[in-house]
Design a protein around this motif. Structure first.
Motif, PDB file in Angstrom:
ATOM      1  N   LYS A 164       0.831  -1.206   0.000  1.00  0.00           N
ATOM      2  CA  LYS A 164       0.000   0.000   0.000  1.00  0.00           C
ATOM      3  C   LYS A 164       0.873   1.267   0.000  1.00  0.00           C
ATOM      4  CE  LYS A 164      -3.973   2.175   0.440  1.00  0.00           C
ATOM      5  NZ  LYS A 164      -3.539   3.504   0.653  1.00  0.00           N
ATOM      6  N   PHE A 167       2.191   1.733  -3.470  1.00  0.00           N
ATOM      7  CA  PHE A 167       1.112   2.181  -4.356  1.00  0.00           C
ATOM      8  C   PHE A 167       0.819   3.682  -4.135  1.00  0.00           C
ATOM      9  CE2 PHE A 167      -3.447   2.738  -5.277  1.00  0.00           C
ATOM     10  CZ  PHE A 167      -3.452   2.344  -6.613  1.00  0.00           C
ATOM     11  N   ASP A 168       0.748   4.084  -2.858  1.00  0.00           N
ATOM     12  CA  ASP A 168       0.501   5.498  -2.560  1.00  0.00           C
ATOM     13  C   ASP A 168       1.666   6.368  -3.070  1.00  0.00           C
ATOM     14  OD1 ASP A 168      -1.850   4.812  -1.397  1.00  0.00           O
ATOM     15  OD2 ASP A 168      -1.078   4.877   0.658  1.00  0.00           O
ATOM     16  N   ILE A 170       3.512   5.749  -5.682  1.00  0.00           N
ATOM     17  CA  ILE A 170       3.382   5.863  -7.144  1.00  0.00           C
ATOM     18  C   ILE A 170       2.340   6.920  -7.509  1.00  0.00           C
ATOM     19  CG2 ILE A 170       2.639   4.615  -9.197  1.00  0.00           C
ATOM     20  CD1 ILE A 170       3.873   2.099  -7.922  1.00  0.00           C
ATOM     21  N   ASN A 171       1.183   6.871  -6.778  1.00  0.00           N
ATOM     22  CA  ASN A 171       0.125   7.862  -7.041  1.00  0.00           C
ATOM     23  C   ASN A 171       0.625   9.285  -6.771  1.00  0.00           C
ATOM     24  OD1 ASN A 171      -1.759   5.980  -7.827  1.00  0.00           O
ATOM     25  ND2 ASN A 171      -2.556   5.678  -5.742  1.00  0.00           N
ATOM     26  N   LEU A 172       1.385   9.400  -5.668  1.00  0.00           N
ATOM     27  CA  LEU A 172       1.892  10.734  -5.329  1.00  0.00           C
ATOM     28  C   LEU A 172       2.818  11.268  -6.420  1.00  0.00           C
ATOM     29  CD1 LEU A 172       2.453  13.061  -3.261  1.00  0.00           C
ATOM     30  CD2 LEU A 172       4.356  11.669  -2.433  1.00  0.00           C
ATOM     31  N   ASP A 174       2.966  10.386  -9.525  1.00  0.00           N
ATOM     32  CA  ASP A 174       2.209  10.663 -10.758  1.00  0.00           C
ATOM     33  C   ASP A 174       1.504  12.011 -10.675  1.00  0.00           C
ATOM     34  OD1 ASP A 174       2.924   8.460 -12.211  1.00  0.00           O
ATOM     35  OD2 ASP A 174       1.251   7.224 -11.524  1.00  0.00           O
ATOM     36  N   LYS A 175       0.947  12.311  -9.493  1.00  0.00           N
ATOM     37  CA  LYS A 175       0.249  13.592  -9.325  1.00  0.00           C
ATOM     38  C   LYS A 175       1.232  14.775  -9.402  1.00  0.00           C
ATOM     39  CE  LYS A 175      -3.582  11.866  -6.492  1.00  0.00           C
ATOM     40  NZ  LYS A 175      -4.212  11.868  -5.152  1.00  0.00           N
ATOM     41  N   GLN A 176       2.430  14.536  -8.918  1.00  0.00           N
ATOM     42  CA  GLN A 176       3.416  15.624  -8.960  1.00  0.00           C
ATOM     43  C   GLN A 176       3.797  15.971 -10.404  1.00  0.00           C
ATOM     44  OE1 GLN A 176       4.685  17.357  -6.447  1.00  0.00           O
ATOM     45  NE2 GLN A 176       3.771  16.241  -4.735  1.00  0.00           N
ATOM     46  N   TYR A 192       9.251   2.781  -9.071  1.00  0.00           N
ATOM     47  CA  TYR A 192       8.690   3.810  -9.959  1.00  0.00           C
ATOM     48  C   TYR A 192       9.783   4.328 -10.891  1.00  0.00           C
ATOM     49  CZ  TYR A 192       6.203   8.053 -11.388  1.00  0.00           C
ATOM     50  OH  TYR A 192       5.584   9.022 -12.107  1.00  0.00           O
ATOM     51  N   ASN A 194      10.319   7.371 -14.126  1.00  0.00           N
ATOM     52  CA  ASN A 194       9.751   8.520 -14.851  1.00  0.00           C
ATOM     53  C   ASN A 194      10.779   9.016 -15.859  1.00  0.00           C
ATOM     54  OD1 ASN A 194       7.474  10.518 -14.950  1.00  0.00           O
ATOM     55  ND2 ASN A 194       9.203  11.920 -14.656  1.00  0.00           N
TER      56      ASN A 194
END
Length: 488
Positions: A164, A167-168, A170-172, A174-176, A192, A194
């Motif tokens: 978890k 996963f969080d 990765i989401n963070l 991506d949002k950045q 991750y 990029n």
């Protein structure tokens, strides 16, 4: 030989300029690469702060949950069912395990038992002293990331779900929406990525408790090819300009030199043609002066002017003929006192015609030195001729002969307007004439002082010129030769 030395000097100058230019280009390349690395470090630190901010958010959230549990086992079970971030929970009271989840995970159980046996392991990774021990913090063992907090006598621990958390994370990221090229990994496991991977990278580890997580930042090298090309073009242009200026200066110099030689040759030929008729004029004017000495005025005066002017013109012609041509020197004992008196009587009428009074201010008696009489005579003639032409406003000219140590100094000082100090060296250059109101409308060749300087060097002498207040003083300094003792 001079041409070879000039070519070698020019090549060394070009090599030196090229070296400096190329070193400047290399310095600029290093500067750009250094700036690129500094920028990459700044960007990777920003990404690291974003990741650590997520962990800090989890810390605050879990801290609030510990207040809800205390020693309530049922509440702990409820949190395990409702909070997806939490994988396991334990409650320890005075070395006694009150609650532990997932009894089938032996490694987890061993970690909890070790904490119950000696809870100081929780503090080892925290900043603490003997007087102060933290009441909460992170504890990381193997792949278990635990947040712990002491509530009363209970130690409550939450194990975070690594899946978890990843996963969080990765989401963070991506949002950045970072524009950077980087990779986040947990040991050998990539979490991750990029952007694109390149050869230039910076690798850093995250702080505790994520010290096993690594952040790799990729950056591109600055485009130095264009910089090298631009530097080469600039260096080439600069060298071309330098060579152009040198070529232009050399061409102007040779042209000026050629014109000067032509001028000297022409003047020399013309002056040579003047010499014979001038000699006749001088001779016959002297004869007429003697023959008509008893005639009433103004006949003798007119003859005197003719004689004086012809002699002056003879000296000018002699100046031109002797320019740039070493004269034969006849060193012999010369009575300078008599020579000064002779010059005085020669120039007094000429200067009087220009309303200038010639004074002998100081003269050593029977001063005899070994030198060339004709050279000394011509040097002093040039000094006095200049005073006659350019210092008539001063009304007087002083002539002196003194001895100082091993030097005999003959000085001609006028009381005119003088010469600017920055021009005192240039007046000895061939054909140079000071451009001012005192030279305007006055004829001159610009070689009198040049010839005087050449003659002074030939007789081991020196000419010094100094501005006075008012006027200017030209001094011929005769140095005592080795094994010679001036009789002065």
């Amino acid at each position: 030989m001079k041409r070879l030395a000039t070519i070698l000097s020019l090549m060394m100058l070009i090599a030196f300029i090229s070296y400096l230019g190329w070193r400047s280009v290399e310095h600029e390349v290093l500067l750009r690469e250094s700036n690129q690395i500094l920028l990459a470090k700044s960007r990777i630190n920003n990404i690291k702060l974003s990741i650590e901010s997520l962990l800090n958010q989890r810390l605050s959230y879990l801290s609030s949950l510990t207040l809800q549990i205390n020693d309530d086992n049922d509440k702990a079970e409820d949190l395990l069912g409702s909070e997806t971030d939490i994988k396991n929970i334990f409650i320890i009271n005075k070395n006694k395990i009150l609650f532990v989840s997932d009894v089938y995970d032996s490694q987890w159980h061993k970690i909890v038992e070790s904490i119950a046996l000696d809870n100081s392991v929780l503090f080892n990774q925290q900043d603490h002293t003997e007087q102060f021990q933290p009441s909460s913090g992170w504890y990381q063992m193997y792949n278990h990331l635990i947040y712990w907090s002491i509530q009363s006598d209970n130690i409550i621990g939450f194990e975070l779900s690594n899946i978890k958390l990843s996963f969080d994370m990765i989401n963070l990221l991506d949002k950045q929406a970072f524009d950077d090229n980087f990779k986040l990994s947990d040991g050998d496991k990539q979490i991750y990525t990029n952007g694109e991977i390149s050869d230039n990278e910076i690798l850093i580890s995250l702080d505790y408790p994520l010290q096993n997580w690594h952040l790799t930042y990729y950056y591109s090298s600055p485009n130095v090819v264009n910089l090298y090309l631009l530097g080469s073009v600039v260096i080439g242009l600069f060298i071309t300009v330098i060579l152009g200026l040198i070529f232009y200066s050399y061409r102007e110099y040779t042209r000026t030199l050629r014109l000067a030689k032509q001028q000297v040759s022409f003047v020399g030929q013309v002056s040579h043609e003047f010499k014979t008729p001038l000699t006749n004029i001088t001779l016959y004017s002297d004869m007429l002066s003697e023959y008509l000495e008893d005639e009433p005025a103004p006949i003798p005066d007119y003859l005197h002017v003719i004689s004086a002017e012809s002699k002056r013109l003879t000296r000018l012609v002699q100046n031109v003929l002797s320019f740039n041509k070493p004269l034969s020197i006849n060193i012999k004992p010369v009575n300078l006192t008599e020579l000064i008196n002779q010059i005085y009587h020669t120039f007094s009428p000429i200067l009087e015609a220009k309303s200038l009074h010639l004074n002998i201010t100081n003269i050593a008696s029977d001063c005899i030195v070994n030198t060339d009489e004709d050279s000394v005579m011509q040097i002093l003639n040039n000094f006095l001729s200049n005073a006659e032409k350019y210092a008539s406003k001063g009304k007087q000219v002083d002539l002196s002969l003194t001895k100082s140590g091993k030097q005999v100094i003959i000085t001609v000082r006028d009381y005119g307007e003088g010469i600017a100090n920055h021009l005192l060296k240039q007046i000895f250059d061939p054909f140079y004439r000071v451009s001012s109101s005192i030279t305007e409308g006055v004829s001159g060749t610009g070689i009198g002082l040049t010839i005087a300087n050449q003659l002074a060097n030939q007789i081991n002498g020196e000419i010094k010129v100094m501005n006075q207040n008012p006027g200017i003083a030209f001094s011929l300094i005769l140095m005592e030769l080795e094994n010679e003792d001036f009789n002065c």
